[in-house]
Design a protein around this motif. Structure first.
Motif, PDB file in Angstrom:
ATOM      1  N   LEU A   1     -14.202   1.575  -7.641  1.00 55.70           N
ATOM      2  CA  LEU A   1     -14.861   0.410  -7.043  1.00 55.70           C
ATOM      3  C   LEU A   1     -15.366  -0.540  -8.127  1.00 55.70           C
ATOM      4  O   LEU A   1     -15.265  -1.766  -7.988  1.00 55.70           O
ATOM      5  CB  LEU A   1     -16.017   0.870  -6.148  1.00 55.70           C
ATOM      6  CG  LEU A   1     -16.797  -0.216  -5.406  1.00 55.70           C
ATOM      7  CD1 LEU A   1     -15.887  -1.001  -4.473  1.00 55.70           C
ATOM      8  CD2 LEU A   1     -17.944   0.413  -4.612  1.00 55.70           C
ATOM      9  N   THR A   2     -15.876   0.026  -9.211  1.00 58.03           N
ATOM     10  CA  THR A   2     -16.363  -0.795 -10.324  1.00 58.03           C
ATOM     11  C   THR A   2     -15.229  -1.599 -10.941  1.00 58.03           C
ATOM     12  O   THR A   2     -15.381  -2.786 -11.263  1.00 58.03           O
ATOM     13  CB  THR A   2     -17.018   0.086 -11.399  1.00 58.03           C
ATOM     14  OG1 THR A   2     -18.131   0.787 -10.819  1.00 58.03           O
ATOM     15  CG2 THR A   2     -17.513  -0.751 -12.569  1.00 58.03           C
ATOM     16  N   ILE A   3     -14.075  -0.955 -11.106  1.00 58.94           N
ATOM     17  CA  ILE A   3     -12.907  -1.642 -11.666  1.00 58.94           C
ATOM     18  C   ILE A   3     -12.499  -2.811 -10.776  1.00 58.94           C
ATOM     19  O   ILE A   3     -12.285  -3.933 -11.251  1.00 58.94           O
ATOM     20  CB  ILE A   3     -11.736  -0.664 -11.829  1.00 58.94           C
ATOM     21  CG1 ILE A   3     -12.061   0.375 -12.906  1.00 58.94           C
ATOM     22  CG2 ILE A   3     -10.449  -1.404 -12.184  1.00 58.94           C
ATOM     23  CD1 ILE A   3     -11.035   1.494 -13.015  1.00 58.94           C
ATOM     24  N   VAL A   4     -12.388  -2.550  -9.472  1.00 59.84           N
ATOM     25  CA  VAL A   4     -11.965  -3.600  -8.535  1.00 59.84           C
ATOM     26  C   VAL A   4     -12.986  -4.736  -8.494  1.00 59.84           C
ATOM     27  O   VAL A   4     -12.622  -5.917  -8.495  1.00 59.84           O
ATOM     28  CB  VAL A   4     -11.758  -2.995  -7.129  1.00 59.84           C
ATOM     29  CG1 VAL A   4     -11.515  -4.108  -6.105  1.00 59.84           C
ATOM     30  CG2 VAL A   4     -10.585  -2.026  -7.128  1.00 59.84           C
TER      31      VAL A   4
ATOM     32  N   LYS B   1      -9.601  -6.432  -0.048  1.00 59.16           N
ATOM     33  CA  LYS B   1      -9.152  -5.376   0.870  1.00 59.16           C
ATOM     34  C   LYS B   1      -9.350  -4.001   0.232  1.00 59.16           C
ATOM     35  O   LYS B   1      -9.804  -3.056   0.882  1.00 59.16           O
ATOM     36  CB  LYS B   1      -7.677  -5.573   1.225  1.00 59.16           C
ATOM     37  CG  LYS B   1      -7.376  -6.765   2.110  1.00 59.16           C
ATOM     38  CD  LYS B   1      -5.880  -6.874   2.361  1.00 59.16           C
ATOM     39  CE  LYS B   1      -5.517  -8.081   3.188  1.00 59.16           C
ATOM     40  NZ  LYS B   1      -4.050  -8.211   3.391  1.00 59.16           N
ATOM     41  N   MET B   2      -8.988  -3.909  -1.055  1.00 58.90           N
ATOM     42  CA  MET B   2      -9.145  -2.645  -1.766  1.00 58.90           C
ATOM     43  C   MET B   2     -10.622  -2.271  -1.887  1.00 58.90           C
ATOM     44  O   MET B   2     -11.001  -1.111  -1.715  1.00 58.90           O
ATOM     45  CB  MET B   2      -8.517  -2.762  -3.160  1.00 58.90           C
ATOM     46  CG  MET B   2      -8.445  -1.451  -3.927  1.00 58.90           C
ATOM     47  SD  MET B   2      -7.300  -0.286  -3.136  1.00 58.90           S
ATOM     48  CE  MET B   2      -7.381   1.098  -4.275  1.00 58.90           C
TER      49      MET B   2
ATOM     50  N   ASN C   1       0.845  -1.183   0.000  1.00 54.12           N
ATOM     51  CA  ASN C   1       0.000   0.000   0.000  1.00 54.12           C
ATOM     52  C   ASN C   1       0.883   1.237   0.000  1.00 54.12           C
ATOM     53  O   ASN C   1       1.921   1.274   0.661  1.00 54.12           O
ATOM     54  CB  ASN C   1      -0.905   0.024   1.234  1.00 54.12           C
ATOM     55  CG  ASN C   1      -1.899  -1.117   1.233  1.00 54.12           C
ATOM     56  OD1 ASN C   1      -2.356  -1.548   0.174  1.00 54.12           O
ATOM     57  ND2 ASN C   1      -2.241  -1.614   2.406  1.00 54.12           N
ATOM     58  N   VAL C   2       0.466   2.239  -0.737  1.00 52.85           N
ATOM     59  CA  VAL C   2       1.204   3.501  -0.798  1.00 52.85           C
ATOM     60  C   VAL C   2       0.297   4.615  -0.285  1.00 52.85           C
ATOM     61  O   VAL C   2      -0.788   4.847  -0.832  1.00 52.85           O
ATOM     62  CB  VAL C   2       1.660   3.815  -2.236  1.00 52.85           C
ATOM     63  CG1 VAL C   2       2.414   5.135  -2.270  1.00 52.85           C
ATOM     64  CG2 VAL C   2       2.540   2.699  -2.770  1.00 52.85           C
TER      65      VAL C   2
END
Length: 236
Positions: free
Chosen positions: A173-176, A150-151, A87-88
């Motif tokens: 959110l749609t991409i994930v 998690k994302m 995570n960054v």
């Protein structure tokens, strides 16, 4: 392109140019030209990262400081044997939109170039899924799915806390979510193959790739964000 008004004091401060106004030797000619055209320079040191970008017709230097949850040396070492995730977090995040303060990265060793390549979970979502699917490793696939979940959880929390940023967060959110669905489809296909193998059923050796099959079942109407060009690292 105007290069006479470069923010020389700032560029000297971060070691991008020298006292004689020449560019750092750690940047080649192509790096410099891209930087002058608005591409981002990324500098890494242990857990810290800084990005530099010229703005306002090359008169201003935009600097963002970030911090990973793992040391770069640890990431590179682990990437040699498995996909590594980190995570960054943007420092000074109070000055920036909250929804952009956390980024999730995948670090994957490229055997052809013998280099570790960094992928962003949002900008490079399809690439990560394709690479991991190609490994045909159930453990790697499950680890990737866990990181996607998690994302997703983080993004859902952001929607609840910052509804004013709903449009951007919802897009991410749609991409994930679509990658999670793709991974689930791949996992289902793998189970079917394993089950078929146990039943002594002969599989067609020319069957399409698992990722290709799953990918065909999802929409491709999302425009990918323009990927930031990662230039050669250098110490500040």
């Amino acid at each position: 392109m105007n290069t006479n008004t470069l923010p020389t004091d700032e560029l000297k401060k971060y070691g991008i140019i020298n006292e004689d106004l020449s560019f750092s030797k750690k940047l080649n000619a192509d790096d410099i030209q891209k930087f002058l055209k608005g591409y981002t320079i990324v500098a890494d040191n242990d857990k810290n990262r800084a990005t530099f970008q010229l703005t306002d017709n090359n008169t201003q230097l935009k600097v963002i400081f970030l911090e990973r949850d793992k040391n770069l040396s640890e990431i590179i070492k682990n990437s040699m044997v498995r996909v590594e995730y980190a995570n960054v977090q943007k420092l000074l995040h109070k000055l920036l939109p909250v929804f952009s303060t956390l980024e999730k990265k995948a670090f994957i060793f490229d055997k052809e170039t013998s280099k570790v390549v960094e992928f962003d979970f949002i900008k490079n979502a399809k690439e990560i899924t394709a690479i991991i699917a190609d490994k045909k490793d159930t453990e790697e696939l499950n680890r990737y799915r866990t990181e996607l979940l998690k994302m997703k959880s983080f993004l859902l929390d952001m929607i609840n806390q910052y509804p004013e940023a709903d449009k951007v967060i919802t897009k991410n959110l749609t991409i994930v979510s679509r990658e999670i669905n793709t991974v689930d489809s791949i996992a289902t296909n793998q189970k079917q193959i394993f089950k078929a193998g146990d039943s002594d059923i002969q599989l067609n050796g020319n069957a399409p790739d698992l990722y290709q099959n799953a990918n065909q079942r999802r929409d491709d109407d999302l425009e990918q964000d323009e990927e930031v060009d990662k230039l050669r690292n250098f110490r500040r």
